[in-house]
Design a protein around this motif. Structure first.
Motif, mmCIF file in Angstrom:
data_model
loop_
_atom_site.group_PDB
_atom_site.id
_atom_site.type_symbol
_atom_site.label_atom_id
_atom_site.label_comp_id
_atom_site.label_asym_id
_atom_site.label_seq_id
_atom_site.Cartn_x
_atom_site.Cartn_y
_atom_site.Cartn_z
ATOM 1 N N MET A 104 -21.306 -19.963 19.314
ATOM 2 C CA MET A 104 -20.345 -18.960 19.771
ATOM 3 C C MET A 104 -20.086 -17.949 18.642
ATOM 4 S SD MET A 104 -16.598 -19.645 21.427
ATOM 5 C CE MET A 104 -15.686 -18.301 22.177
ATOM 6 N N SER A 105 -20.232 -16.639 18.939
ATOM 7 C CA SER A 105 -20.082 -15.620 17.903
ATOM 8 C C SER A 105 -18.628 -15.473 17.484
ATOM 9 C CB SER A 105 -20.614 -14.273 18.411
ATOM 10 O OG SER A 105 -19.897 -13.852 19.540
ATOM 11 N N LYS A 106 -18.423 -15.181 16.209
ATOM 12 C CA LYS A 106 -17.079 -15.022 15.664
ATOM 13 C C LYS A 106 -16.516 -13.660 16.042
ATOM 14 C CE LYS A 106 -16.259 -16.781 11.700
ATOM 15 N NZ LYS A 106 -16.217 -17.076 10.251
ATOM 16 N N THR A 107 -15.242 -13.599 16.383
ATOM 17 C CA THR A 107 -14.588 -12.338 16.696
ATOM 18 C C THR A 107 -14.458 -11.495 15.432
ATOM 19 O OG1 THR A 107 -13.322 -13.372 18.468
ATOM 20 C CG2 THR A 107 -12.515 -11.265 17.634
ATOM 21 N N ILE A 108 -14.798 -10.211 15.551
ATOM 22 C CA ILE A 108 -14.693 -9.293 14.420
ATOM 23 C C ILE A 108 -13.343 -8.586 14.481
ATOM 24 C CG2 ILE A 108 -15.631 -7.183 13.385
ATOM 25 C CD1 ILE A 108 -18.370 -8.029 14.279
ATOM 26 N N GLY A 109 -12.685 -8.497 13.332
ATOM 27 C CA GLY A 109 -11.401 -7.799 13.276
ATOM 28 C C GLY A 109 -11.568 -6.293 13.440
ATOM 29 N N LYS A 110 -10.473 -5.607 13.614
ATOM 30 C CA LYS A 110 -10.479 -4.161 13.801
ATOM 31 C C LYS A 110 -9.944 -3.455 12.542
ATOM 32 C CE LYS A 110 -9.320 -4.954 18.655
ATOM 33 N NZ LYS A 110 -8.247 -4.842 19.684
ATOM 34 N N LEU A 111 -10.295 -2.190 12.417
ATOM 35 C CA LEU A 111 -9.731 -1.351 11.361
ATOM 36 C C LEU A 111 -8.712 -0.411 12.006
ATOM 37 C CD1 LEU A 111 -9.666 -0.275 8.433
ATOM 38 C CD2 LEU A 111 -11.439 1.369 9.113
ATOM 39 N N TYR A 112 -7.435 -0.610 11.681
ATOM 40 C CA TYR A 112 -6.372 0.231 12.222
ATOM 41 C C TYR A 112 -6.057 1.353 11.230
ATOM 42 C CZ TYR A 112 -5.344 -3.173 15.904
ATOM 43 O OH TYR A 112 -5.420 -4.004 16.997
ATOM 44 N N LEU A 113 -6.062 2.585 11.723
ATOM 45 C CA LEU A 113 -5.703 3.734 10.896
ATOM 46 C C LEU A 113 -4.221 3.997 11.109
ATOM 47 C CD1 LEU A 113 -8.774 6.038 11.649
ATOM 48 C CD2 LEU A 113 -8.588 4.064 10.115
ATOM 49 N N ILE A 114 -3.427 3.660 10.089
ATOM 50 C CA ILE A 114 -1.963 3.636 10.222
ATOM 51 C C ILE A 114 -1.338 4.850 9.531
ATOM 52 C CG2 ILE A 114 0.114 2.296 9.775
ATOM 53 C CD1 ILE A 114 -1.625 -0.211 9.696
ATOM 54 N N PRO A 115 -0.780 5.783 10.286
ATOM 55 C CA PRO A 115 -0.108 6.932 9.670
ATOM 56 C C PRO A 115 1.186 6.504 8.984
ATOM 57 C CG PRO A 115 -0.669 7.367 11.971
ATOM 58 C CD PRO A 115 -0.831 5.893 11.744
ATOM 59 N N THR A 116 1.567 7.246 7.978
ATOM 60 C CA THR A 116 2.831 7.011 7.288
ATOM 61 C C THR A 116 3.691 8.272 7.369
ATOM 62 O OG1 THR A 116 1.881 7.709 5.176
ATOM 63 C CG2 THR A 116 1.780 5.370 5.697
ATOM 64 N N ARG A 117 4.887 8.175 6.815
ATOM 65 C CA ARG A 117 5.804 9.317 6.836
ATOM 66 C C ARG A 117 5.304 10.439 5.927
ATOM 67 N NH1 ARG A 117 10.727 6.211 4.411
ATOM 68 N NH2 ARG A 117 8.981 5.480 3.152
ATOM 69 N N LEU A 118 5.801 11.653 6.184
ATOM 70 C CA LEU A 118 5.494 12.780 5.312
ATOM 71 C C LEU A 118 6.548 12.937 4.220
ATOM 72 C CD1 LEU A 118 4.382 15.388 8.000
ATOM 73 C CD2 LEU A 118 2.935 13.930 6.571
ATOM 74 N N GLY A 119 7.648 12.189 4.357
ATOM 75 C CA GLY A 119 8.730 12.231 3.368
ATOM 76 C C GLY A 119 9.455 10.907 3.369
ATOM 77 N N ASP A 120 10.684 10.910 2.913
ATOM 78 C CA ASP A 120 11.417 9.656 2.749
ATOM 79 C C ASP A 120 12.424 9.413 3.870
ATOM 80 O OD1 ASP A 120 11.800 7.295 1.316
ATOM 81 O OD2 ASP A 120 13.593 8.077 0.331
ATOM 82 N N ASN A 121 12.164 9.999 5.039
ATOM 83 C CA ASN A 121 13.078 9.737 6.156
ATOM 84 C C ASN A 121 12.831 8.346 6.738
ATOM 85 O OD1 ASN A 121 10.621 10.800 6.772
ATOM 86 N ND2 ASN A 121 11.304 12.137 8.393
ATOM 87 N N PRO A 122 13.777 7.798 7.509
ATOM 88 C CA PRO A 122 13.576 6.476 8.124
ATOM 89 C C PRO A 122 12.285 6.448 8.939
ATOM 90 C CG PRO A 122 15.863 7.150 8.360
ATOM 91 C CD PRO A 122 15.128 8.341 7.805
ATOM 92 N N PRO A 123 11.416 5.460 8.728
ATOM 93 C CA PRO A 123 10.092 5.456 9.348
ATOM 94 C C PRO A 123 10.096 5.639 10.862
ATOM 95 C CG PRO A 123 10.226 3.727 7.714
ATOM 96 C CD PRO A 123 11.603 4.296 7.833
ATOM 97 N N LEU A 124 10.977 4.929 11.543
ATOM 98 C CA LEU A 124 10.922 4.954 13.000
ATOM 99 C C LEU A 124 11.571 6.203 13.598
ATOM 100 C CD1 LEU A 124 11.413 1.177 13.836
ATOM 101 C CD2 LEU A 124 9.305 2.502 13.620
ATOM 102 N N GLU A 125 12.010 7.135 12.744
ATOM 103 C CA GLU A 125 12.407 8.449 13.239
ATOM 104 C C GLU A 125 11.196 9.302 13.554
ATOM 105 O OE1 GLU A 125 15.033 10.639 10.752
ATOM 106 O OE2 GLU A 125 16.759 9.322 11.092
ATOM 107 N N VAL A 126 10.088 9.045 12.862
ATOM 108 C CA VAL A 126 8.897 9.887 13.026
ATOM 109 C C VAL A 126 7.649 9.094 13.410
ATOM 110 C CG1 VAL A 126 9.692 11.721 11.494
ATOM 111 C CG2 VAL A 126 8.487 9.761 10.527
ATOM 112 N N LEU A 127 7.758 7.771 13.458
ATOM 113 C CA LEU A 127 6.618 6.926 13.796
ATOM 114 C C LEU A 127 6.926 6.107 15.052
ATOM 115 C CD1 LEU A 127 5.835 5.596 10.203
ATOM 116 C CD2 LEU A 127 4.558 7.346 11.443
#
Length: 238
Positions: free
Chosen positions: A1-24
């Motif tokens: 049985m072949s092994k599952t290959i993981g994924k590469l997630y491209l994760i954006p970050t903030r453009l400044g120091d505001n709370p992350p979930l305000e812009v993400l």
């Protein structure tokens, strides 16, 4: 049985120091909570960002590979090996979207060569946000990165971009090191034709956000203080 290959997630970050979930979106929080392997430019800022997104995540369990100008090709070629063992990996930029004006593009290229699925996540791109707000041609545009540091070469490049913009009806986008922003604005207002449009977009997504499109002539008399503020410049000659 072949092994599952993981994924590469491209994760954006903030453009400044505001709370992350305000812009993400919340989807980024969910992905970060599931991943322990990361490829980052700076370990300290990456750990701080992950902690802000997911305070309860175990920091000692994080496995970070550093991708910067000192990373050798041999080192870089091993960064995605955990994917082959079934572990997904997150690629983090210092600001904005990975692989856009960012060394992460080499990792994405390697992932395709290794048949690893690449998953881009939604987040802020200062380049696209500036273009959206500029009023310039969103159908045809070019990102030129940094222009030459030498004053003569920079002026010559600006004239070349202006000419190309006029001939092809194309918006020309570029960036500058924040402490040289005012010199760039001086050049834009003095080198370009008076009616060439110039957009300056800085501090995007932050409370101090400033976005303005005016003619090069008008910028001579209406200079915003851009010193040490992350900025995007766009020009277009109609």
């Amino acid at each position: 049985m072949s092994k599952t290959i993981g994924k590469l997630y491209l994760i954006p970050t903030r453009l400044g120091d505001n709370p992350p979930l305000e812009v993400l979106p919340i989807s980024i929080k969910k992905v970060i909570e599931d991943i322990d392997y990361y490829i980052v430019e700076n370990e300290k800022t990456a750990r701080r960002f992950i902690k802000r997104i997911s305070p309860g995540k175990s920091q000692p369990k994080l496995k970070l590979s550093i991708l910067n100008k000192y990373t050798t090709e041999a080192e870089r070629n091993t960064f995605l090996n955990p994917c082959l063992e079934g572990e997904s990996i997150g690629l983090l930029s210092e600001a904005g979207c990975p692989a856009i004006a960012d060394p992460g593009s080499d990792i994405v290229s390697l992932a395709h060569q290794m048949n690893i699925r690449v998953v881009p996540l939604v987040g802020p791109s200062s380049i696209i946000m500036a273009l959206m707000a500029s009023g310039m041609n969103g159908q045809s545009f070019c990102f030129n990165g940094y222009l030459p540091i030498d004053k003569g070469e920079r002026k010559s490049k600006l004239k070349s971009l202006e000419r190309f913009s006029s001939e092809h009806n194309q918006a020309q986008i570029f960036i500058e090191t924040p402490y040289r922003n005012m010199k760039m604005l001086d050049d834009l207002s003095s080198v370009l034709q008076p009616q060439t449009r110039v957009c300056v977009a800085c501090d995007l997504t932050l409370p101090t956000e400033f976005i303005k499109t005016m003619s090069a002539k008008d910028w001579k008399h209406n200079k915003e203080d851009l010193h040490k503020r992350p900025a995007i410049f766009i020009i277009q000659k109609d």
